[in-house]
Design an enzyme around this catalytic site. Structure first.
Site, PDB file in Angstrom:
ATOM      1  N   CYS A   8       1.031  -1.106   0.192  1.00 36.96           N
ATOM      2  CA  CYS A   8       0.022   0.063  -0.065  1.00 36.96           C
ATOM      3  C   CYS A   8       0.688   1.227   0.554  1.00 36.96           C
ATOM      4  O   CYS A   8       1.784   1.240   0.117  1.00 36.96           O
ATOM      5  CB  CYS A   8      -0.848   0.144   0.868  1.00 36.96           C
ATOM      6  SG  CYS A   8      -2.376   1.031   0.642  1.00 36.96           S
ATOM      7  N   CYS A  80      -3.273  -0.444  -3.587  1.00 38.92           N
ATOM      8  CA  CYS A  80      -4.185   1.071  -4.288  1.00 38.92           C
ATOM      9  C   CYS A  80      -3.654   1.309  -5.376  1.00 38.92           C
ATOM     10  O   CYS A  80      -2.116   0.731  -5.565  1.00 38.92           O
ATOM     11  CB  CYS A  80      -4.017   1.796  -2.595  1.00 38.92           C
ATOM     12  SG  CYS A  80      -2.058   1.766  -2.653  1.00 38.92           S
ATOM     13  N   CYS A  87       5.139   0.232  -7.381  1.00 44.72           N
ATOM     14  CA  CYS A  87       6.018  -0.820  -6.833  1.00 44.72           C
ATOM     15  C   CYS A  87       6.853  -1.044  -6.679  1.00 44.72           C
ATOM     16  O   CYS A  87       7.817  -1.198  -8.756  1.00 44.72           O
ATOM     17  CB  CYS A  87       4.994  -2.092  -6.997  1.00 44.72           C
ATOM     18  SG  CYS A  87       5.281  -3.029  -6.108  1.00 44.72           S
TER      19      CYS A  87
END
Length: 137
Positions: A8, A80, A87
């Site tokens: 997240c 999210c 990422c």
């Protein structure tokens, strides 16, 4: 045993709730981790709404994804859009999953309205995690 990472933005609400439910539903069948691309600390409201459902996440810590660079993950779940887009690359063959849950920490209103939003998001994540475990473990 599979290693599962939940990512997240700040590792404070959604990923913490997901970690709690994945641990609960996996019942020892996987190692569950959660992290953020930043760390904001575990949100006390997330702890409260999880406790309401019988799951204690008060011992969780807010971790940066870089702390887990040495772990070979089998499954990575981004919860999210911001985490999905930012990422980091893990040198593994991890299968990636994504579901953009609303951020309850962004809810504006009185205490009752904010807590209701946390409960709503908790239920969305609970349903997702239960199904995820059933399909992937």
């Amino acid at each position: 045993m599979k290693n599962i990472l939940v990512l997240c933005t700040g590792n404070s609400c959604r990923s913490q709730i997901a970690e709690g439910y994945l641990r609960h539903f996996a019942n020892g069948k996987a190692h569950i981790y959660s992290a953020g691309i930043e760390t904001h600390g575990v949100n006390p409201k997330a702890i409260t709404v999880m406790k309401e459902d019988g799951i204690d996440i008060s011992h969780h810590t807010s971790n940066n994804v870089d702390e887990y660079a040495g772990i070979n993950f089998d499954l990575i779940i981004t919860v999210c859009d911001n985490a999905k887009e930012n990422c980091p690359y893990f040198p593994s063959k991890a299968k990636r999953f994504h579901h953009n849950f609303p951020d309850p920490a962004r809810c504006i209103g009185n205490e009752q309205e904010v807590m209701q939003e946390f409960r709503k998001v908790r239920e969305l994540i609970k349903t997702y995690c239960q199904q995820f475990v059933a399909e992937n473990l």
